[in-house]
Design an enzyme around this catalytic site. Structure first.
Site, PDB file in Angstrom:
ATOM      1  N   LYS A  53      44.791  43.832  13.555  1.00 47.80           N
ATOM      2  CA  LYS A  53      46.104  43.965  14.181  1.00 47.80           C
ATOM      3  C   LYS A  53      46.005  44.713  15.509  1.00 47.80           C
ATOM      4  O   LYS A  53      46.623  44.318  16.477  1.00 47.80           O
ATOM      5  CB  LYS A  53      47.080  44.703  13.263  1.00 47.80           C
ATOM      6  N   TRP A  78      52.938  44.552   1.395  1.00 40.34           N
ATOM      7  CA  TRP A  78      51.591  45.132   1.324  1.00 40.34           C
ATOM      8  C   TRP A  78      51.573  46.323   0.390  1.00 40.34           C
ATOM      9  O   TRP A  78      50.638  46.505  -0.399  1.00 40.34           O
ATOM     10  CB  TRP A  78      51.087  45.511   2.720  1.00 40.34           C
ATOM     11  N   ASP A 118      47.800  53.217   4.302  1.00 38.54           N
ATOM     12  CA  ASP A 118      47.413  51.941   4.886  1.00 38.54           C
ATOM     13  C   ASP A 118      47.987  51.934   6.302  1.00 38.54           C
ATOM     14  O   ASP A 118      49.199  51.897   6.485  1.00 38.54           O
ATOM     15  CB  ASP A 118      48.009  50.799   4.036  1.00 38.54           C
TER      16      ASP A 118
HETATM   17  C1  LIG Z   1      47.718  42.651   7.474  1.00 33.03           C
HETATM   18  C2  LIG Z   1      47.951  43.803   6.568  1.00 33.03           C
HETATM   19  C3  LIG Z   1      47.234  43.959   5.362  1.00 33.03           C
HETATM   20  C4  LIG Z   1      46.224  42.949   4.878  1.00 33.03           C
HETATM   21  O1  LIG Z   1      45.050  43.086   5.565  1.00 33.03           O
HETATM   22  P1  LIG Z   1      43.755  42.207   5.184  1.00 33.03           P
HETATM   23  O2  LIG Z   1      42.723  42.809   6.081  1.00 33.03           O
HETATM   24  O3  LIG Z   1      44.071  40.787   5.505  1.00 33.03           O
HETATM   25  O4  LIG Z   1      43.463  42.392   3.753  1.00 33.03           O
HETATM   26  C5  LIG Z   1      47.480  45.087   4.607  1.00 33.03           C
HETATM   27  N1  LIG Z   1      48.378  46.004   4.972  1.00 33.03           N
HETATM   28  C6  LIG Z   1      49.097  45.885   6.118  1.00 33.03           C
HETATM   29  C7  LIG Z   1      50.089  46.938   6.486  1.00 33.03           C
HETATM   30  C8  LIG Z   1      48.909  44.764   6.933  1.00 33.03           C
HETATM   31  O5  LIG Z   1      49.611  44.651   8.071  1.00 33.03           O
END
Ligand SMILES: *Cc1c(COP(=O)(O)O)cnc(C)c1O
Length: 355
Positions: free
Chosen positions: A190, A99, A166
């Site tokens: 998540k 990511w 993030d």
């Molecule tokens: C799942 C995830 C993403 C991607 O998220 P989307 O909403 O599907 O774009 C980005 N960063 C992390 C750390 C993730 O776990």
């Protein structure tokens, strides 16, 4: 048979959240209509939005001067919105996984973006520590929890430049010192809500400094000005997020949640470390409390698919590791009950007894 949901994302939500959301889908607030078939600008939905923002701020103890937004596009759209709104001369990224790599790739489309450190050479099994954040960067970007590899930055780091994070997979798992960050974002699927909504916490004063023109929809200021209602927001996921926030509050907030998470993850890591069959995959000090990766010890490698089958017959769902890591990954998000962790540990012990 009881299912134990270890899915990495979308993932387990508290049962109350699903029940409350199901109710609102059938009859929202007793108005005789579904939340899905009324205006997002109605009084009833506006109240949901206002309460969600207020509770988000309360639980994370967000200081004055920050806005909370609920947008579409996933965390992946933030990989581009962040540099669009913040990268003038140079950005710095800590590369801790897939990511983070994707976020860095987008930033490079907008200007100079440097990788200050990476653990790629070791398949991202640790968080780099000895790095220098360039003082002339517009911002420094980190991924606090690396969902695929099971590493996590457990502390709110000090950054000489605007810190951007993030937090898709560890938001609300622990208290966060938001004042150390300029911007925090994540997909909700998540630890917060069903897929479809992305949260952004942004310090207002870091915006509006770009020389480039930002398209209206991609400009954070548009969404701040219109209270996340510039266009139709994802109403059902926002409603569900509110139910999760209420659930978190009823448990005692983020300090209490962190305590539970440390205990739950500890139970599973202890078993991984004790077991003759299994071993962890990442540096011990960087072990994630949310995604716990483990593999079979070398001499038992050929038992992997047998264990996968054994566990699935016992109701363990979603423990197959990501293809980039292999082995197993148990995601222990907020909503996963301790009983599920104990069930998995018992399953591992029973498998060991017969091998
Ligand atoms: C799942 C995830 C993403 C991607 O998220 P989307 O909403 O599907 O774009 C980005 N960063 C992390 C750390 C993730 O776990």
């Amino acid at each position: 048979m009881k299912k134990h949901n270890f899915n990495a994302g979308p993932s387990i939500l508290p049962r109350e959240v699903i029940d409350q959301t199901a109710k609102a889908i059938l009859d929202f607030n007793g108005i005789g209509l579904s939340i899905m078939e009324i205006s997002h600008r109605s009084k009833d939905f506006q109240a949901v939005m206002d309460e969600t923002v207020a509770l988000f701020k309360e639980l994370l103890e967000i200081p004055e001067g920050y806005s909370v937004l609920f947008l579409g596009g996933g965390a992946s759209l933030q990989f581009c919105m962040v540099p669009y709104n913040l990268l003038e001369k140079k950005a710095a990224y800590l590369n801790t996984g897939v990511w983070a790599t994707k976020a860095l790739k987008e930033a490079k489309l907008f200007g100079k973006a440097v990788e200050v450190a990476s653990s790629k050479e070791a398949n991202f099994t640790y968080i780099p520590k000895d790095y220098v954040i360039p003082a002339d960067a517009d911002y420094f970007h980190i991924t606090t929890n690396n969902t695929i590899y099971g590493t996590e930055i457990h502390e709110d780091i000090d950054s000489p430049v605007t810190l951007v994070a993030d937090m898709s997979s560890d938001i609300f798992s622990r208290p966060v010192d938001v004042s150390k960050y300029g911007l925090i974002y994540g997909g909700a699927q998540k630890n917060l809500a069903p897929a479809g909504v992305t949260f952004v916490v942004v310090k207002d004063e870091i915006l509006g400094k770009m020389s480039r023109t930002i398209p209206t929809m991609l400009d954070y200021r548009t969404h701040i000005k219109d209270g996340s209602m510039f266009n139709t927001p994802p109403v059902v996921p926002i409603y569900a997020a509110l139910q999760t926030l209420k659930w978190l509050k009823s448990l005692g907030g983020l300090k209490a949640m962190q305590k539970i998470n440390i205990e739950k993850a500890g139970i599973l890591y202890d078993e991984i470390d004790r077991s003759r069959l299994f071993k962890g995959t990442v540096a011990v000090e960087d072990r994630s409390l949310m995604n716990i990766c483990f593999i079979m010890n070398d001499e038992y490698k050929d038992l992997e698919s047998e264990f996968a089958k054994f566990a699935s017959e016992r109701g363990m769902i979603g423990i197959k590791g990501h293809r980039l890591v292999g082995g197993f990954r148990a995601s222990t998000y907020n909503a996963l009950p301790k009983e599920s962790v104990i069930a998995l540990v018992n399953c591992m012990k029973d498998f060991e007894k017969s091998h």
